[in-house]
Motif scaffolding. Sequence first.
Motif, PDB file in Angstrom:
ATOM      1  N   CYS A  81     -37.375  -9.351 -26.135  1.00 33.81           N
ATOM      2  CA  CYS A  81     -37.087  -7.938 -26.368  1.00 33.81           C
ATOM      3  C   CYS A  81     -36.806  -7.194 -25.069  1.00 33.81           C
ATOM      4  O   CYS A  81     -35.895  -6.357 -25.013  1.00 33.81           O
ATOM      5  N   ARG A  95     -38.272  -8.895 -34.123  1.00 35.80           N
ATOM      6  CA  ARG A  95     -37.384  -7.763 -34.369  1.00 35.80           C
ATOM      7  C   ARG A  95     -37.768  -6.695 -33.346  1.00 35.80           C
ATOM      8  O   ARG A  95     -38.876  -6.148 -33.386  1.00 35.80           O
ATOM      9  N   CYS A  96     -36.858  -6.415 -32.435  1.00 41.84           N
ATOM     10  CA  CYS A  96     -37.140  -5.495 -31.337  1.00 41.84           C
ATOM     11  C   CYS A  96     -36.915  -4.045 -31.762  1.00 41.84           C
ATOM     12  O   CYS A  96     -36.227  -3.756 -32.740  1.00 41.84           O
ATOM     13  N   TYR A 107     -43.383 -11.847 -38.518  1.00 41.50           N
ATOM     14  CA  TYR A 107     -42.771 -11.269 -37.320  1.00 41.50           C
ATOM     15  C   TYR A 107     -43.892 -10.825 -36.388  1.00 41.50           C
ATOM     16  O   TYR A 107     -44.881 -10.222 -36.818  1.00 41.50           O
ATOM     17  N   TRP A 111     -34.104   0.162 -34.536  1.00 37.44           N
ATOM     18  CA  TRP A 111     -34.506  -1.221 -34.733  1.00 37.44           C
ATOM     19  C   TRP A 111     -33.340  -2.176 -34.588  1.00 37.44           C
ATOM     20  O   TRP A 111     -32.229  -1.881 -35.027  1.00 37.44           O
ATOM     21  N   GLN A 112     -33.606  -3.313 -34.011  1.00 36.94           N
ATOM     22  CA  GLN A 112     -32.639  -4.406 -33.958  1.00 36.94           C
ATOM     23  C   GLN A 112     -32.391  -4.888 -35.384  1.00 36.94           C
ATOM     24  O   GLN A 112     -33.323  -5.119 -36.150  1.00 36.94           O
ATOM     25  N   ASP A 113     -31.133  -5.031 -35.767  1.00 32.95           N
ATOM     26  CA  ASP A 113     -30.799  -5.581 -37.078  1.00 32.95           C
ATOM     27  C   ASP A 113     -29.500  -6.370 -36.983  1.00 32.95           C
ATOM     28  O   ASP A 113     -28.506  -6.054 -37.614  1.00 32.95           O
ATOM     29  N   THR A 119     -33.113 -10.075 -42.347  1.00 34.72           N
ATOM     30  CA  THR A 119     -34.563 -10.274 -42.329  1.00 34.72           C
ATOM     31  C   THR A 119     -34.903 -11.584 -43.022  1.00 34.72           C
ATOM     32  O   THR A 119     -34.453 -11.832 -44.134  1.00 34.72           O
ATOM     33  N   ALA A 131     -32.052 -11.220 -35.255  1.00 41.09           N
ATOM     34  CA  ALA A 131     -33.329 -10.743 -35.802  1.00 41.09           C
ATOM     35  C   ALA A 131     -33.814 -11.644 -36.938  1.00 41.09           C
ATOM     36  O   ALA A 131     -34.988 -11.618 -37.286  1.00 41.09           O
TER      37      ALA A 131
END
Length: 121
Positions: free
Chosen positions: A35, A115-116, A79, A15-17, A74, A21
């Motif tokens: 994405c 969030r990709c 989302y 996960w993208q973080d 986050t 994001a």
Amino acid sequence: NTKETVTDNVTGLMWQDNAAAASTSLAWQGAIDYCTALELGGYSDWRLPTAMELLAIVDNGRFGPAIDPAFLHTISNYYWSATTNAASTGFAWIVYFYDGDTNYNMKYYYSYYVRCVRAGE
């Protein structure tokens, strides 16, 4: 992970973080395009997650945000998912990371966070 990502060891998804994001808010097609164009952590095969994938990272024991604490970036807001509402194709499912709730809304009118995800290793 040190590459601004979080890997889910159960699903194998990465996960993208990163800060984006928690700051990228787009209409649904823009979220898909974002994405698809994302290059992060040495990878370029990112995509918008399905609703079920997003729900897998919700932590129902938390709120504000309702997400595993491994995620550092986050916003407690909606989302986008890549999942179209079967009853009305102009709508897509969204996950509310304040409390983990789900809903759907118009793809082309509203902007939500992104969030990709990618398949991982």
